[in-house]
Every structure is written in structure tokens, then in C-alpha cells.
Write a protein that holds these residues in place. Structure first.
Motif, PDB file in Angstrom:
ATOM      1  N   ASP A   1       0.812  -1.213   0.000  1.00 27.67           N
ATOM      2  CA  ASP A   1       0.000   0.000   0.000  1.00 27.67           C
ATOM      3  C   ASP A   1       0.850   1.269   0.000  1.00 27.67           C
ATOM      4  O   ASP A   1       0.348   2.363   0.194  1.00 27.67           O
ATOM      5  CB  ASP A   1      -0.966  -0.001   1.187  1.00 27.67           C
ATOM      6  CG  ASP A   1      -0.258  -0.001   2.534  1.00 27.67           C
ATOM      7  OD1 ASP A   1       0.989   0.127   2.572  1.00 27.67           O
ATOM      8  OD2 ASP A   1      -0.953  -0.138   3.556  1.00 27.67           O
ATOM      9  N   GLY A   2       2.146   1.122  -0.202  1.00 24.71           N
ATOM     10  CA  GLY A   2       3.023   2.279  -0.243  1.00 24.71           C
ATOM     11  C   GLY A   2       3.576   2.684   1.111  1.00 24.71           C
ATOM     12  O   GLY A   2       4.368   3.613   1.197  1.00 24.71           O
ATOM     13  N   SER A   3       3.191   1.986   2.171  1.00 32.25           N
ATOM     14  CA  SER A   3       3.672   2.321   3.515  1.00 32.25           C
ATOM     15  C   SER A   3       5.032   1.680   3.772  1.00 32.25           C
ATOM     16  O   SER A   3       5.443   0.752   3.071  1.00 32.25           O
ATOM     17  CB  SER A   3       2.672   1.837   4.571  1.00 32.25           C
ATOM     18  OG  SER A   3       2.650   0.424   4.601  1.00 32.25           O
ATOM     19  N   ASP A   4       5.709   2.176   4.797  1.00 29.75           N
ATOM     20  CA  ASP A   4       6.976   1.569   5.205  1.00 29.75           C
ATOM     21  C   ASP A   4       6.754   0.110   5.610  1.00 29.75           C
ATOM     22  O   ASP A   4       7.588  -0.741   5.341  1.00 29.75           O
ATOM     23  CB  ASP A   4       7.598   2.337   6.371  1.00 29.75           C
ATOM     24  CG  ASP A   4       8.114   3.701   5.963  1.00 29.75           C
ATOM     25  OD1 ASP A   4       8.304   3.946   4.753  1.00 29.75           O
ATOM     26  OD2 ASP A   4       8.348   4.534   6.862  1.00 29.75           O
ATOM     27  N   ASN A   5       5.618  -0.149   6.246  1.00 25.89           N
ATOM     28  CA  ASN A   5       5.323  -1.511   6.701  1.00 25.89           C
ATOM     29  C   ASN A   5       5.193  -2.463   5.513  1.00 25.89           C
ATOM     30  O   ASN A   5       5.698  -3.582   5.554  1.00 25.89           O
ATOM     31  CB  ASN A   5       4.032  -1.541   7.514  1.00 25.89           C
ATOM     32  CG  ASN A   5       4.086  -0.636   8.705  1.00 25.89           C
ATOM     33  OD1 ASN A   5       4.865   0.308   8.742  1.00 25.89           O
ATOM     34  ND2 ASN A   5       3.267  -0.882   9.694  1.00 25.89           N
ATOM     35  N   SER A   6       4.492  -2.043   4.473  1.00 26.17           N
ATOM     36  CA  SER A   6       4.340  -2.930   3.319  1.00 26.17           C
ATOM     37  C   SER A   6       5.663  -3.067   2.577  1.00 26.17           C
ATOM     38  O   SER A   6       5.937  -4.117   1.996  1.00 26.17           O
ATOM     39  CB  SER A   6       3.204  -2.484   2.393  1.00 26.17           C
ATOM     40  OG  SER A   6       3.545  -1.340   1.662  1.00 26.17           O
ATOM     41  N   ASP A   7       6.496  -2.049   2.612  1.00 23.57           N
ATOM     42  CA  ASP A   7       7.820  -2.145   2.007  1.00 23.57           C
ATOM     43  C   ASP A   7       8.649  -3.197   2.748  1.00 23.57           C
ATOM     44  O   ASP A   7       9.314  -4.025   2.126  1.00 23.57           O
ATOM     45  CB  ASP A   7       8.518  -0.784   2.037  1.00 23.57           C
ATOM     46  CG  ASP A   7       9.816  -0.791   1.270  1.00 23.57           C
ATOM     47  OD1 ASP A   7       9.804  -1.124   0.067  1.00 23.57           O
ATOM     48  OD2 ASP A   7      10.860  -0.470   1.877  1.00 23.57           O
ATOM     49  N   ARG A   8       8.580  -3.184   4.076  1.00 22.41           N
ATOM     50  CA  ARG A   8       9.291  -4.202   4.861  1.00 22.41           C
ATOM     51  C   ARG A   8       8.725  -5.598   4.578  1.00 22.41           C
ATOM     52  O   ARG A   8       9.470  -6.576   4.499  1.00 22.41           O
ATOM     53  CB  ARG A   8       9.223  -3.876   6.353  1.00 22.41           C
ATOM     54  CG  ARG A   8      10.145  -2.721   6.755  1.00 22.41           C
ATOM     55  CD  ARG A   8      10.241  -2.572   8.254  1.00 22.41           C
ATOM     56  NE  ARG A   8       9.008  -2.114   8.860  1.00 22.41           N
ATOM     57  CZ  ARG A   8       8.651  -0.839   8.987  1.00 22.41           C
ATOM     58  NH1 ARG A   8       9.444   0.116   8.535  1.00 22.41           N
ATOM     59  NH2 ARG A   8       7.514  -0.513   9.570  1.00 22.41           N
ATOM     60  N   ALA A   9       7.409  -5.692   4.414  1.00 17.70           N
ATOM     61  CA  ALA A   9       6.786  -6.985   4.086  1.00 17.70           C
ATOM     62  C   ALA A   9       7.290  -7.479   2.732  1.00 17.70           C
ATOM     63  O   ALA A   9       7.578  -8.675   2.569  1.00 17.70           O
ATOM     64  CB  ALA A   9       5.266  -6.866   4.092  1.00 17.70           C
ATOM     65  N   LEU A  10       7.402  -6.584   1.765  1.00 18.66           N
ATOM     66  CA  LEU A  10       7.906  -6.957   0.444  1.00 18.66           C
ATOM     67  C   LEU A  10       9.340  -7.461   0.540  1.00 18.66           C
ATOM     68  O   LEU A  10       9.701  -8.483  -0.062  1.00 18.66           O
ATOM     69  CB  LEU A  10       7.815  -5.769  -0.517  1.00 18.66           C
ATOM     70  CG  LEU A  10       8.360  -5.978  -1.921  1.00 18.66           C
ATOM     71  CD1 LEU A  10       7.681  -7.157  -2.608  1.00 18.66           C
ATOM     72  CD2 LEU A  10       8.196  -4.701  -2.742  1.00 18.66           C
ATOM     73  N   ARG A  11      10.159  -6.779   1.320  1.00 20.36           N
ATOM     74  CA  ARG A  11      11.555  -7.197   1.496  1.00 20.36           C
ATOM     75  C   ARG A  11      11.628  -8.600   2.107  1.00 20.36           C
ATOM     76  O   ARG A  11      12.400  -9.443   1.658  1.00 20.36           O
ATOM     77  CB  ARG A  11      12.300  -6.209   2.380  1.00 20.36           C
ATOM     78  CG  ARG A  11      12.540  -4.872   1.712  1.00 20.36           C
ATOM     79  CD  ARG A  11      13.090  -3.838   2.701  1.00 20.36           C
ATOM     80  NE  ARG A  11      13.240  -2.563   2.059  1.00 20.36           N
ATOM     81  CZ  ARG A  11      14.291  -2.224   1.308  1.00 20.36           C
ATOM     82  NH1 ARG A  11      15.279  -3.076   1.138  1.00 20.36           N
ATOM     83  NH2 ARG A  11      14.347  -1.044   0.735  1.00 20.36           N
TER      84      ARG A  11
END
Length: 129
Positions: free
Chosen positions: A8-18
Motif C-alpha cells: 500500500d506504499g507504507s513503510d510496513n508494506s515495504d518491509r513486508a515486500l523485502r
């Protein structure tokens, strides 16, 4: 093995993607990245661009695809339902999602897409704060 990541563009979803990419590389899995939106807008483009930048930074060796799921008004409950249907329809083996850590009042009023997926799926879900 097939992995689904909701962003969703959040830092949290970025960490989930990583984490999903690291998992996929460790287990030779493919990764499908999805963003649920009410339509493709510049905000949607920003979310996808951020996901693409993260993938480029990781120099991911996993097979990764990006997609947008369009729906009316994507409330947390509707997003959870759409993701659950996608998991069932496509046969994903694992789901990764970010979570914003809202309090009890906000969760009661708004719900939580991550919570809805965790409570209603039969596959493992990794929720990243």
C-alpha cells in the motif's frame, strides 16, 4: 511455491515486500505483488513505483510480478475479502502484509485488512509491523 504480497506504499508494506523476497529466494518461490485500489491514479503509480524501487534495490533473483486490483471503495474489510478470494483462486501458499498497528478503537471502527486475512485464511500469513 507461490507467495502473495499486498502493498500500500507504507513503510510496513515495504518491509513486508523485502521479507517476502528473502523468503522467496530461500525457498525458490515466485512472488506476486498486488495493490488494491479504487482505480489507477498517481497514488497507485506511486505505490507501484515504490515497490519496483525496492525490488531493484534488492536485485531480487525471485520471479516477481506486480499487479493492481481495482474495486469500488477499498475498505479494510473489502481489501481482506479480495485478498482472501485471490489466495483461494490462485492457490497461494503464503501471504505477506504490512500492518500499521492501529489501536483497538480504530480497529473496531475501521477493521484491519491484515487482521481479516489472518483470521480467515488457511495459509500462513506473515504480518510485518
Amino acid at each position: 511455491m507461490e507467495v502473495l504480497v499486498a502493498v500500500d506504499g507504507s513503510d510496513n508494506s515495504d518491509r513486508a515486500l523485502r521479507r517476502a523476497v528473502a523468503y522467496a529466494e530461500a525457498f525458490d518461490a515466485t512472488v506476486d505483488v498486488v495493490h488494491v485500489s479504487d482505480g489507477e491514479t498517481s497514488a497507485t503509480d506511486d505505490v507501484l513505483e515504490r515497490a519496483e524501487a525496492t525490488l531493484a534495490e534488492l536485485d531480487a533473483e525471485a520471479d516477481v510480478s506486480l499487479d493492481v486490483i481495482e474495486m469500488g471503495v477499498p475498505t479494510d474489510r473489502e481489501v481482506a475479502k479480495e485478498l482472501l478470494a485471490l489466495v483461494e483462486r490462485e492457490g497461494y501458499d503464503h501471504v505477506f502484509m504490512g500492518h500499521h498497528g492501529v489501536g483497538m478503537v480504530e480497529r473496531t471502527i475501521l477493521g484491519s485488512a491484515a487482521e481479516g486475512v489472518v483470521r480467515n485464511t488457511t495459509v500462513p500469513v506473515t504480518v510485518v509491523p
